[in-house]
Write a protein that holds these residues in place. Structure first.
Motif, PDB file in Angstrom:
ATOM      1  N   UNK A 144       0.833  -1.210   0.000  1.00 47.65           N
ATOM      2  CA  UNK A 144       0.000   0.000   0.000  1.00 47.65           C
ATOM      3  C   UNK A 144       0.862   1.252   0.000  1.00 47.65           C
ATOM      4  N   UNK A 145       1.914   1.259   0.813  1.00 48.52           N
ATOM      5  CA  UNK A 145       2.778   2.437   0.893  1.00 48.52           C
ATOM      6  C   UNK A 145       3.389   2.761  -0.467  1.00 48.52           C
ATOM      7  N   UNK A 146       3.709   1.720  -1.232  1.00 40.46           N
ATOM      8  CA  UNK A 146       4.329   1.907  -2.544  1.00 40.46           C
ATOM      9  C   UNK A 146       3.309   1.948  -3.679  1.00 40.46           C
ATOM     10  N   UNK A 159       1.866   1.383  -8.602  1.00 40.89           N
ATOM     11  CA  UNK A 159       1.490   2.536  -9.413  1.00 40.89           C
ATOM     12  C   UNK A 159       2.235   3.767  -8.910  1.00 40.89           C
ATOM     13  N   UNK A 160       3.066   4.358  -9.772  1.00 40.75           N
ATOM     14  CA  UNK A 160       3.850   5.516  -9.364  1.00 40.75           C
ATOM     15  C   UNK A 160       2.972   6.630  -8.822  1.00 40.75           C
ATOM     16  N   UNK A 161       1.852   6.889  -9.485  1.00 40.79           N
ATOM     17  CA  UNK A 161       1.014   8.018  -9.079  1.00 40.79           C
ATOM     18  C   UNK A 161       0.316   7.779  -7.745  1.00 40.79           C
ATOM     19  N   UNK A 162       0.335   6.534  -7.249  1.00 39.39           N
ATOM     20  CA  UNK A 162      -0.301   6.224  -5.973  1.00 39.39           C
ATOM     21  C   UNK A 162       0.703   6.018  -4.836  1.00 39.39           C
ATOM     22  N   UNK A 209      -0.453  15.441 -12.142  1.00 41.36           N
ATOM     23  CA  UNK A 209      -1.301  14.586 -12.965  1.00 41.36           C
ATOM     24  C   UNK A 209      -2.772  14.767 -12.625  1.00 41.36           C
ATOM     25  N   UNK A 210      -3.592  14.893 -13.621  1.00 45.92           N
ATOM     26  CA  UNK A 210      -5.027  15.042 -13.408  1.00 45.92           C
ATOM     27  C   UNK A 210      -5.493  16.470 -13.293  1.00 45.92           C
TER      28      UNK A 210
END
Length: 384
Positions: A180-182, A186-189, A350-351
């Motif tokens: 979850x931490x990483x 997904x880079x954006x998450x 992003x977004x």
């Protein structure tokens, strides 16, 4: 070896020394690996290990060689024997001070998970989160973010040192938390990326280690604590206890941090890092206490006191950190040390469509903000 041009991810430039020992280390690191003087650091005896700028920076200089390294520094320094010996000399007074501060919590009849719950319930540190939610002005919030950037731009990395040292249920639990931490790949998450967006929306430098020179010893100590635990296999129980304390005390403060940014007019891009932790850490709390630490102690019962020591140390050092910020603000001064300008303007993350103005006010460097008079809101009571 060529270094990446993207300074967001490191390595960071060497920081300015803060005393004779850190000056000797930074001077050495600028040259090819070589033996240090055998008597370097032998007289280390700090009166206050957590507030000693020279000691804490020396430890940080050594530890960072095991993370991203330092810009322009030969990677051979990571395992240079005389530098490792110096690090060990610097670690001894730091660990001794940690053990005096945290004490030796007893393992209750209910087991290690119950002991963690008791430590968290008894923690009566100053309410930094409540102050940031209700009273802090934008300058003070930016200071807080600068302090926390040292960890959050490499969030989860120190605790990942435990992975190769675990097996069975404890390892599975740690993988679940760290995944979850990483950002589940997904880079954006990734939480470090979410924090980088918070920095950006606050008009602050998003580079890895960009704020290192402005944070004081107590901030470095909160980070060095994790590295000390993570880089010593003998302290793996303490490392997991530290992570459990993190997760068990995270959800409510992060809700308050997010609400504090909303009060100051920041948008959802700025608050997402904190909002993400409200939900994620409510789940992680149970995993960390029962599956991670409980799993470790079921496999290695002798490590139960270490787990509780690590948790107690995390809470105790964080109390020192919170007290430093609140005392500084109550006295009308910056909590940072001799800040330097942070000139990076907010960008469209992003977004968010390019050209859309962020809700944060125009960028103000921490150098200007910290030297300016504290706004009236800083004069309000800060412990609530």
């Amino acid at each position: 070896m060529p270094e990446p041009a993207d300074r967001r991810y490191g390595p960071a430039p060497l920081p300015q020394p803060r005393g004779p020992l850190s000056a000797a280390v930074t001077d050495a690191l600028r040259r090819p690996p070589h033996d240090l003087p055998p008597d370097l650091g032998v007289d280390l005896d700090p009166a206050d290990a957590f507030g000693d700028e020279d000691l804490q920076l020396t430890l940080f200089l050594c530890y960072e060689l095991h993370y991203r390294g330092w810009s322009g520094v030969d990677e051979g320094w990571e395992w240079q024997p005389t530098l490792l010996a110096l690090r060990a000399r610097a670690e001894r007074p730091f660990e001794a001070a940690l053990r005096r501060l945290a004490g030796a919590p007893a393992v209750p009849p209910g087991g290690v998970a119950a002991g963690l719950g008791e430590l968290v319930a008894a923690d009566d540190g100053p309410s930094l989160a409540a102050t940031l939610q209700r009273h802090a002005d934008l300058t003070q919030f930016r200071e807080f973010v600068a302090h926390r950037s040292v960890y959050h731009l490499r969030e989860a990395d120190p605790h990942s040192w435990a992975l190769p040292r675990l097996g069975g249920p404890a390892k599975a639990a740690l993988v679940e938390i760290q995944t979850d931490e990483y950002g589940n790949g997904r880079l954006d998450r990734m939480h470090a990326e979410l924090f980088r967006r918070t920095l950006d929306r606050l008009g602050m430098d998003t580079g890895y280690g960009a704020h290192l020179d402005v944070v004081p010893a107590v901030t470095l100590a909160t980070n060095n604590l994790m590295s000390l635990f993570g880089l010593h296999r003998r302290l793996r129980g303490a490392l997991l206890g530290h992570l459990a304390a993190f997760e068990m005390t995270s959800s409510l403060p992060n809700r308050r941090y997010g609400n504090g940014l909303r009060r100051l007019g920041l948008d959802e891009v700025a608050t997402r890092f904190y909002d993400e932790h409200v939900e994620a850490d409510a789940v992680h709390e149970q995993i960390a206490a029962h599956d991670l630490c409980g799993g470790l102690v079921r496999a290695e019962p002798a490590l139960a006191p270490d787990v509780l020591f690590g948790a107690a140390a995390a809470l105790a050092v964080d109390r020192l950190f919170a007290a430093h910020l609140l005392d500084s603000w109550a006295a009308g001064r910056s909590s940072l040390r001799s800040p330097v300008p942070l000139p990076v303007p907010p960008t469209a993350p992003p977004g968010v469509a390019p050209g859309v103005a962020p809700t944060v006010p125009p960028t103000v460097s921490l150098a200007v903000a910290a030297s300016a008079a504290v706004t009236p809101s800083a004069a309000r009571p800060v412990v609530v």
